[in-house]
Design a protein around this motif. Structure first.
Motif, PDB file in Angstrom:
ATOM      1  N   PHE A 117       0.918  -1.168   0.049  1.00 40.47           N
ATOM      2  CA  PHE A 117      -0.225  -0.023   0.091  1.00 40.47           C
ATOM      3  C   PHE A 117       0.794   1.375  -0.048  1.00 40.47           C
ATOM      4  CE2 PHE A 117      -2.397   3.325   2.439  1.00 40.47           C
ATOM      5  CZ  PHE A 117      -3.398   3.031   1.632  1.00 40.47           C
ATOM      6  N   LYS A 118       0.839   2.245  -0.890  1.00 42.35           N
ATOM      7  CA  LYS A 118       1.365   3.348  -1.231  1.00 42.35           C
ATOM      8  C   LYS A 118       0.528   4.423  -1.576  1.00 42.35           C
ATOM      9  CE  LYS A 118       5.643   0.871  -2.896  1.00 42.35           C
ATOM     10  NZ  LYS A 118       6.441   0.830  -1.781  1.00 42.35           N
ATOM     11  N   LYS A 119       1.002   5.764  -1.077  1.00 41.74           N
ATOM     12  CA  LYS A 119       0.153   6.855  -1.441  1.00 41.74           C
ATOM     13  C   LYS A 119       0.757   7.223  -2.866  1.00 41.74           C
ATOM     14  CE  LYS A 119      -1.206  11.563   0.025  1.00 41.74           C
ATOM     15  NZ  LYS A 119      -1.149  12.289   1.183  1.00 41.74           N
ATOM     16  N   LYS A 120      -0.065   7.693  -3.701  1.00 39.41           N
ATOM     17  CA  LYS A 120       0.224   7.893  -5.027  1.00 39.41           C
ATOM     18  C   LYS A 120       0.884   9.275  -4.928  1.00 39.41           C
ATOM     19  CE  LYS A 120      -1.517   7.659  -9.793  1.00 39.41           C
ATOM     20  NZ  LYS A 120      -2.847   7.207 -10.367  1.00 39.41           N
ATOM     21  N   ARG A 121       1.990   9.551  -5.425  1.00 40.87           N
ATOM     22  CA  ARG A 121       2.755  10.894  -5.525  1.00 40.87           C
ATOM     23  C   ARG A 121       2.140  11.518  -6.911  1.00 40.87           C
ATOM     24  NH1 ARG A 121       3.424  10.372  -0.771  1.00 40.87           N
ATOM     25  NH2 ARG A 121       4.921   8.918  -0.012  1.00 40.87           N
ATOM     26  N   PHE A 122       2.054  12.781  -6.742  1.00 38.51           N
ATOM     27  CA  PHE A 122       1.673  13.861  -7.921  1.00 38.51           C
ATOM     28  C   PHE A 122       0.175  13.497  -8.359  1.00 38.51           C
ATOM     29  CE2 PHE A 122       6.283  12.978  -8.039  1.00 38.51           C
ATOM     30  CZ  PHE A 122       6.761  14.175  -7.213  1.00 38.51           C
ATOM     31  N   SER A 123      -0.604  13.239  -7.502  1.00 35.35           N
ATOM     32  CA  SER A 123      -2.161  13.289  -8.106  1.00 35.35           C
ATOM     33  C   SER A 123      -2.803  14.360  -7.469  1.00 35.35           C
ATOM     34  CB  SER A 123      -2.496  11.916  -7.581  1.00 35.35           C
ATOM     35  OG  SER A 123      -2.862  11.886  -6.468  1.00 35.35           O
ATOM     36  N   TYR A 124      -3.923  14.546  -8.045  1.00 40.69           N
ATOM     37  CA  TYR A 124      -5.102  15.658  -7.496  1.00 40.69           C
ATOM     38  C   TYR A 124      -5.845  14.779  -6.508  1.00 40.69           C
ATOM     39  CZ  TYR A 124      -9.020  18.637  -7.514  1.00 40.69           C
ATOM     40  OH  TYR A 124     -10.070  19.349  -7.198  1.00 40.69           O
ATOM     41  N   GLY A 125      -5.925  15.417  -5.288  1.00 44.50           N
ATOM     42  CA  GLY A 125      -6.451  14.956  -4.341  1.00 44.50           C
ATOM     43  C   GLY A 125      -5.720  13.688  -3.558  1.00 44.50           C
ATOM     44  N   ASP A 126      -6.245  13.167  -2.568  1.00 48.06           N
ATOM     45  CA  ASP A 126      -5.383  11.880  -2.045  1.00 48.06           C
ATOM     46  C   ASP A 126      -5.834  10.679  -2.837  1.00 48.06           C
ATOM     47  OD1 ASP A 126      -4.483  13.263  -0.087  1.00 48.06           O
ATOM     48  OD2 ASP A 126      -6.159  12.992   1.530  1.00 48.06           O
ATOM     49  N   SER A 127      -4.873  10.067  -3.388  1.00 45.93           N
ATOM     50  CA  SER A 127      -4.911   8.801  -4.001  1.00 45.93           C
ATOM     51  C   SER A 127      -3.796   7.861  -3.625  1.00 45.93           C
ATOM     52  CB  SER A 127      -4.536   9.054  -5.618  1.00 45.93           C
ATOM     53  OG  SER A 127      -5.730   9.804  -6.469  1.00 45.93           O
ATOM     54  N   TYR A 128      -4.167   6.445  -3.587  1.00 51.54           N
ATOM     55  CA  TYR A 128      -3.274   5.626  -3.301  1.00 51.54           C
ATOM     56  C   TYR A 128      -3.440   4.239  -4.109  1.00 51.54           C
ATOM     57  CZ  TYR A 128      -4.334   8.467   0.833  1.00 51.54           C
ATOM     58  OH  TYR A 128      -4.714   9.535   1.566  1.00 51.54           O
ATOM     59  N   VAL A 129      -2.242   3.447  -4.119  1.00 49.97           N
ATOM     60  CA  VAL A 129      -2.342   2.306  -4.909  1.00 49.97           C
ATOM     61  C   VAL A 129      -2.334   1.064  -3.915  1.00 49.97           C
ATOM     62  CG1 VAL A 129      -0.767   1.084  -6.670  1.00 49.97           C
ATOM     63  CG2 VAL A 129      -0.994   3.725  -6.600  1.00 49.97           C
ATOM     64  N   LEU A 130      -2.796   0.063  -4.135  1.00 52.05           N
ATOM     65  CA  LEU A 130      -3.128  -1.105  -3.103  1.00 52.05           C
ATOM     66  C   LEU A 130      -2.717  -2.253  -4.153  1.00 52.05           C
ATOM     67  CD1 LEU A 130      -3.760  -2.484  -0.638  1.00 52.05           C
ATOM     68  CD2 LEU A 130      -6.086  -2.389  -1.377  1.00 52.05           C
ATOM     69  N   ASP A 131      -1.497  -2.792  -4.287  1.00 53.25           N
ATOM     70  CA  ASP A 131      -1.102  -3.962  -5.247  1.00 53.25           C
ATOM     71  C   ASP A 131      -1.239  -5.289  -4.350  1.00 53.25           C
ATOM     72  OD1 ASP A 131       0.022  -5.417  -7.071  1.00 53.25           O
ATOM     73  OD2 ASP A 131       1.845  -4.377  -7.164  1.00 53.25           O
ATOM     74  N   ILE A 132      -2.195  -6.135  -4.642  1.00 55.82           N
ATOM     75  CA  ILE A 132      -2.675  -7.298  -4.053  1.00 55.82           C
ATOM     76  C   ILE A 132      -1.903  -8.459  -4.970  1.00 55.82           C
ATOM     77  CG2 ILE A 132      -4.526  -8.498  -3.150  1.00 55.82           C
ATOM     78  CD1 ILE A 132      -6.096  -5.864  -3.021  1.00 55.82           C
ATOM     79  N   GLU A 133      -1.332  -9.447  -4.273  1.00 54.46           N
ATOM     80  CA  GLU A 133      -0.815 -10.596  -4.764  1.00 54.46           C
ATOM     81  C   GLU A 133      -2.091 -11.480  -5.513  1.00 54.46           C
ATOM     82  OE1 GLU A 133       2.433 -11.025  -5.486  1.00 54.46           O
ATOM     83  OE2 GLU A 133       2.739  -8.825  -4.606  1.00 54.46           O
ATOM     84  N   GLU A 134      -2.938 -11.842  -4.718  1.00 58.55           N
ATOM     85  CA  GLU A 134      -4.040 -12.484  -5.254  1.00 58.55           C
ATOM     86  C   GLU A 134      -5.316 -11.927  -4.971  1.00 58.55           C
ATOM     87  OE1 GLU A 134      -3.750 -16.752  -3.949  1.00 58.55           O
ATOM     88  OE2 GLU A 134      -1.709 -16.578  -3.338  1.00 58.55           O
TER      89      GLU A 134
END
Length: 159
Positions: A117-134
């Motif tokens: 789980f990481k906060k997405k940099r350089f985006s409008y508003g708060d955006s996050y990336v959730l990378d799930i293995e399965e």
């Protein structure tokens, strides 16, 4: 599987949209407006409630229970020790590793990564990336992320 969490702009404050890589909304996360303690629900594309996260006060520290169809399937709480704070996931054998406060961490089972789980940099508003293995773990991982956010919000409001 990558999911993108974007705080929905220009709507009720506590609503989040969770999209896939094609920008299709897979889940909507909404808080209950009138409730004792915090209650948050995760809805699928068909607008069916798939998971609920509910606050339970235990002593001085809150704990967030995760329910699927009224059955407790997990819980998240924060434990503070002399060195640092740890977020503990109960009922399932997963751990949170990394910097939760900087929104850059992993959920692991033993040495295996379940998700990051990481906060997405350089985006409008708060955006996050959730990378799930399965893909089968997506809903539970999302519920854990939401529970951690609730714990952080509680701490911010109390402090």
């Amino acid at each position: 599987m990558k999911l993108y969490i974007k705080e929905k702009r220009f709507s009720l404050r506590d609503q989040l949209l969770v999209q896939d890589e094609q920008k299709e909304v897979l889940y909507t996360v909404k808080s209950e407006r009138i409730a004792i303690g915090n209650k948050v629900h995760i809805y699928n594309q068909s607008k069916e409630k798939v998971l609920s996260i509910e606050e339970k006060k235990i002593g001085f520290s809150p704990k967030y229970m995760i329910y699927q169809q009224d059955e407790k399937v997990g819980a998240v709480k924060k434990e503070t020790n002399l060195i640092a704070s740890d977020y503990v996931i109960e009922k399932i054998d997963w751990k949170i590793k990394g910097n939760v406060e900087k929104e850059d961490y992993e959920i692991k089972k033993g040495f295996s990564k379940i998700a990051s789980f990481k906060k997405k940099r350089f985006s409008y508003g708060d955006s996050y990336v959730l990378d799930i293995e399965e893909k089968k773990d997506a809903q539970m991982v999302l519920a854990i992320i939401i529970a951690v956010w609730c714990l952080q919000l509680d701490e911010k409001n109390d402090g």
